[in-house]
Write an enzyme that holds these catalytic residues in place. Sequence first.
Site, PDB file in Angstrom:
ATOM      1  N   LYS A  99     -83.359  29.361 -39.209  1.00 49.97           N
ATOM      2  CA  LYS A  99     -83.489  29.328 -40.674  1.00 49.97           C
ATOM      3  C   LYS A  99     -84.526  28.308 -41.173  1.00 49.97           C
ATOM      4  CE  LYS A  99     -81.881  32.092 -42.120  1.00 49.97           C
ATOM      5  NZ  LYS A  99     -82.411  33.452 -41.778  1.00 49.97           N
ATOM      6  N   ARG A 310     -83.129  34.849 -48.677  1.00 49.12           N
ATOM      7  CA  ARG A 310     -81.894  35.245 -49.384  1.00 49.12           C
ATOM      8  C   ARG A 310     -81.593  34.266 -50.512  1.00 49.12           C
ATOM      9  NH1 ARG A 310     -80.220  35.660 -43.781  1.00 49.12           N
ATOM     10  NH2 ARG A 310     -79.922  37.848 -43.227  1.00 49.12           N
ATOM     11  N   ILE A 311     -80.823  34.739 -51.478  1.00 52.29           N
ATOM     12  CA  ILE A 311     -80.364  33.830 -52.533  1.00 52.29           C
ATOM     13  C   ILE A 311     -79.146  33.087 -51.989  1.00 52.29           C
ATOM     14  CG2 ILE A 311     -79.370  33.726 -54.861  1.00 52.29           C
ATOM     15  CD1 ILE A 311     -81.181  36.224 -55.443  1.00 52.29           C
TER      16      ILE A 311
HETATM   17  P1  A3P Z   1     -83.840  31.605 -46.758  1.00 54.11           P
HETATM   18  O1  A3P Z   1     -83.345  32.965 -46.447  1.00 54.11           O
HETATM   19  O2  A3P Z   1     -82.805  30.568 -46.750  1.00 54.11           O
HETATM   20  O3  A3P Z   1     -84.676  31.544 -48.017  1.00 54.11           O
HETATM   21  P2  A3P Z   1     -85.943  32.099 -40.099  1.00 54.11           P
HETATM   22  O4  A3P Z   1     -87.048  33.081 -39.935  1.00 54.11           O
HETATM   23  O5  A3P Z   1     -86.063  30.947 -39.164  1.00 54.11           O
HETATM   24  O6  A3P Z   1     -84.600  32.776 -40.060  1.00 54.11           O
HETATM   25  O7  A3P Z   1     -86.074  31.453 -41.533  1.00 54.11           O
HETATM   26  C1  A3P Z   1     -85.809  32.155 -42.689  1.00 54.11           C
HETATM   27  C2  A3P Z   1     -86.403  31.393 -43.851  1.00 54.11           C
HETATM   28  O8  A3P Z   1     -87.821  31.521 -43.843  1.00 54.11           O
HETATM   29  C3  A3P Z   1     -85.976  31.906 -45.204  1.00 54.11           C
HETATM   30  O9  A3P Z   1     -84.842  31.180 -45.560  1.00 54.11           O
HETATM   31  C4  A3P Z   1     -87.196  31.638 -46.092  1.00 54.11           C
HETATM   32  O10 A3P Z   1     -86.968  30.684 -47.088  1.00 54.11           O
HETATM   33  C5  A3P Z   1     -88.251  31.113 -45.121  1.00 54.11           C
HETATM   34  N1  A3P Z   1     -89.606  31.604 -45.351  1.00 54.11           N
HETATM   35  C6  A3P Z   1     -90.714  30.838 -45.187  1.00 54.11           C
HETATM   36  N2  A3P Z   1     -91.801  31.518 -45.513  1.00 54.11           N
HETATM   37  C7  A3P Z   1     -91.408  32.751 -45.876  1.00 54.11           C
HETATM   38  C8  A3P Z   1     -92.117  33.907 -46.320  1.00 54.11           C
HETATM   39  N3  A3P Z   1     -93.429  33.895 -46.441  1.00 54.11           N
HETATM   40  N4  A3P Z   1     -91.387  35.022 -46.618  1.00 54.11           N
HETATM   41  C9  A3P Z   1     -90.044  35.004 -46.507  1.00 54.11           C
HETATM   42  N5  A3P Z   1     -89.311  33.928 -46.082  1.00 54.11           N
HETATM   43  C10 A3P Z   1     -89.993  32.816 -45.769  1.00 54.11           C
END
Ligand code: A3P
Length: 345
Positions: A99, A310-311
């Site tokens: 995350k 996600r929210i």
């Molecule tokens: P959230 O869902 O909490 O917002 P991972 O790929 O390690 O699972 O991380 C997910 C997180 O990547 C998301 O967390 C989001 O905030 C972040 N993120 C960073 N850059 C992003 C992008 N360009 N598009 C979508 N999510 C992104």
Amino acid sequence: MLFKQQALLRQKLFVLGSLAIGSLLYLVARVGSLDRLQPLCPIDGRFGLRDQDEIPLRALQFKRGLLHEFRKGNATKEQIQLQNLVQQLPKAIIIGVRKGGTRALLEMLNLHPSVVKASQEIHFFDNDENYAKGTEWYRKKMPFSYPHQITIEKSPAYFITEEVPERIYKMNSSIKLLIIVREPTTRAISDYTQVLEGKERKNKTYYKFEKLAIDPNTCEVNTKYKAVRTSIYTKHLERWLKYFPIEQFHIVDGDRLITEPLPELQLVEKFLNLPPRISQYNLYFNATRGFYCLRFNIVFNKCLAGSKGRIHPEVDTSVITKLRKFFHPFNQKFYQITGRTFNWP
Ligand code: A3P
């Protein structure tokens, strides 16, 4: 009357003609600007890149198309040999943190012409069954690439799994390791949100974050809760440092990757000894998604899947304060070890 109609027709033809010429000129200018945006320059030799390995941009795009076909399995052995394609072990791994933005980082690095990503999380080093299959099995899971390119894999579970540092060390003691972190409390809530969504999808109920993060008996932070433990970055990093020197790690600011991805990616390019090829052209903000999306070229754009970004549910402020206070000393240690300081509360 006839004269008036002819004049009107001539006027319409003139407008249509101008539009067609204008569009043609625009297209020519755009294709030209693509070449200028990613100029050719010699590639540094750390990853065995030589001058004669250079491929002009158009050839690269063509070859990327071919690579796509190979990945889909639409290629014969002969074609693969003819194209000099190989499946290479990763030269760099995004080892975590879950995350933190691991998918965004991998996809954005894949914009670089010298980088090829392993699309799936391979889970080779953290899964005993996979690990028992051996390094050759792992290599065969890698995408086809040209010898001058580097392969990057991401499996965020590596960061927190006990056995992984030693296993990676045994495969390649000089591998480059990328860790992307976010403010620990936000990361923990993001982790919780992912699990919660999984439960909801299966029509199951789940505890509130507050109940999981705080031990009801002691009213202290529940360090047995995995989402909390994962955010104690320094504890995990210390295990890795028994095998790898700190110079082999690069810490990516996951919060900044969301709001301002380019400078973070440029730091990674530097760490990987890659020439700077990712530009602002490759990243555009999509207001509907609320995130930066990727632009590979004039026709191919993509945003990350809806499961990214996600929210988060609202969390009691006293719990957030408690968690931030808890993480504070661990964060200080993390800054000290890594030499990278964040504005975390
Ligand atoms: P959230 O869902 O909490 O917002 P991972 O790929 O390690 O699972 O991380 C997910 C997180 O990547 C998301 O967390 C989001 O905030 C972040 N993120 C960073 N850059 C992003 C992008 N360009 N598009 C979508 N999510 C992104």
